[in-house]
Design an enzyme around this catalytic site. Structure first.
Site, PDB file in Angstrom:
ATOM      1  N   LYS A 160       0.858  -1.188   0.000  1.00  0.00           N
ATOM      2  CA  LYS A 160       0.000   0.000   0.000  1.00  0.00           C
ATOM      3  C   LYS A 160       0.895   1.239   0.000  1.00  0.00           C
ATOM      4  CE  LYS A 160      -3.440   0.040   2.867  1.00  0.00           C
ATOM      5  NZ  LYS A 160      -4.205   0.142   4.132  1.00  0.00           N
TER       6      LYS A 160
ATOM      7  N   CYS B 215      -0.352  15.108  -6.097  1.00  0.00           N
ATOM      8  CA  CYS B 215      -0.794  14.373  -7.289  1.00  0.00           C
ATOM      9  C   CYS B 215      -1.956  13.431  -6.963  1.00  0.00           C
ATOM     10  CB  CYS B 215       0.390  13.562  -7.833  1.00  0.00           C
ATOM     11  SG  CYS B 215      -0.022  12.528  -9.245  1.00  0.00           S
TER      12      CYS B 215
ATOM     13  N   CYS C 284      -3.266  11.833  -9.975  1.00  0.00           N
ATOM     14  CA  CYS C 284      -3.341  11.021 -11.200  1.00  0.00           C
ATOM     15  C   CYS C 284      -2.356   9.845 -11.176  1.00  0.00           C
ATOM     16  CB  CYS C 284      -3.068  11.884 -12.427  1.00  0.00           C
ATOM     17  SG  CYS C 284      -1.339  12.359 -12.656  1.00  0.00           S
TER      18      CYS C 284
ATOM     19  N   CYS D 111       2.556  16.874  -7.121  1.00  0.00           N
ATOM     20  CA  CYS D 111       2.178  17.062  -8.523  1.00  0.00           C
ATOM     21  C   CYS D 111       3.319  17.733  -9.284  1.00  0.00           C
ATOM     22  CB  CYS D 111       0.919  17.942  -8.600  1.00  0.00           C
ATOM     23  SG  CYS D 111       0.456  18.415 -10.279  1.00  0.00           S
TER      24      CYS D 111
HETATM   25  S1  FES Z   1      -2.165  15.405 -10.454  1.00  0.00           S
HETATM   26 FE1  FES Z   1      -0.680  13.939 -10.958  1.00  0.00          FE
HETATM   27  S2  FES Z   1       0.924  15.118 -11.772  1.00  0.00           S
HETATM   28 FE2  FES Z   1      -0.583  16.548 -11.266  1.00  0.00          FE
END
Ligand code: FES
Length: 108
Positions: A55, A72, A74, A83
Site C-alpha cells: 500500500k 498528485c 493522477c 504534482c
Molecule cells: S495530479 Fe498527478 S501530476 Fe498533477
C-alpha cells in the site's frame, strides 16, 4: 449387440463430450470474468509508484505544509506524491480529467 447399439453409444459419447466442453467453456469464461487477476490489473490506477509495497501511503504534518501544497491524484507524477504537472499529458492522452489536490492556508 447390433450395429444400432454401437451407434447409440457413440451418440451418447458425443453428447457427453459436448456437454463437458460446454461446461468447461462456461467455467473458463466465469473464471476470467470474475476471478482472474488480469481483470484487476487492467483497472489499476497506480502503474509505477512503489509497486513493491502492498500500500502506498504518505503522511505530512500540517505545520510542514507551508502556504501551499499541491499533491498528485493522477499517479503519473515523477515527484509523487507531489504534482509535477504530468496530469496534463495524461488527460490529453486519455481524455481523463484528473488534477491535483491543492491545500493552502486561508488568506487572513
Ligand atoms: S495530479 Fe498527478 S501530476 Fe498533477
Amino acid at each position: 449387440m447390433g450395429l444400432g447399439s454401437n451407434s447409440s453409444v457413440r451418440v451418447e459419447w458425443v453428447a457427453a463430450i459436448s456437454l463437458a466442453a460446454g461446461a468447461a467453456a462456461v467455467g473458463y469464461l466465469a473464471y476470467t470474468r470474475f476471478l482472474s487477476k488480469d481483470k484487476c490489473c487492467k483497472a489499476m490506477v497506480n502503474l509505477h509508484i512503489q509497486k513493491d509495497n502492498p500500500k502506498v501511503v504518505h503522511a505530512f504534518d500540517m505545520e510542514d505544509l507551508g502556504e501551499k501544497a499541491v499533491y498528485c491524484r493522477c499517479w503519473r507524477s515523477k515527484k509523487f506524491p507531489v504534482c509535477d504537472g504530468s496530469h496534463t499529458k495524461h488527460n490529453d492522452e486519455t481524455g481523463d480529467n484528473v488534477g491535483p489536490l491543492i491545500i493552502k492556508r486561508k488568506e487572513a
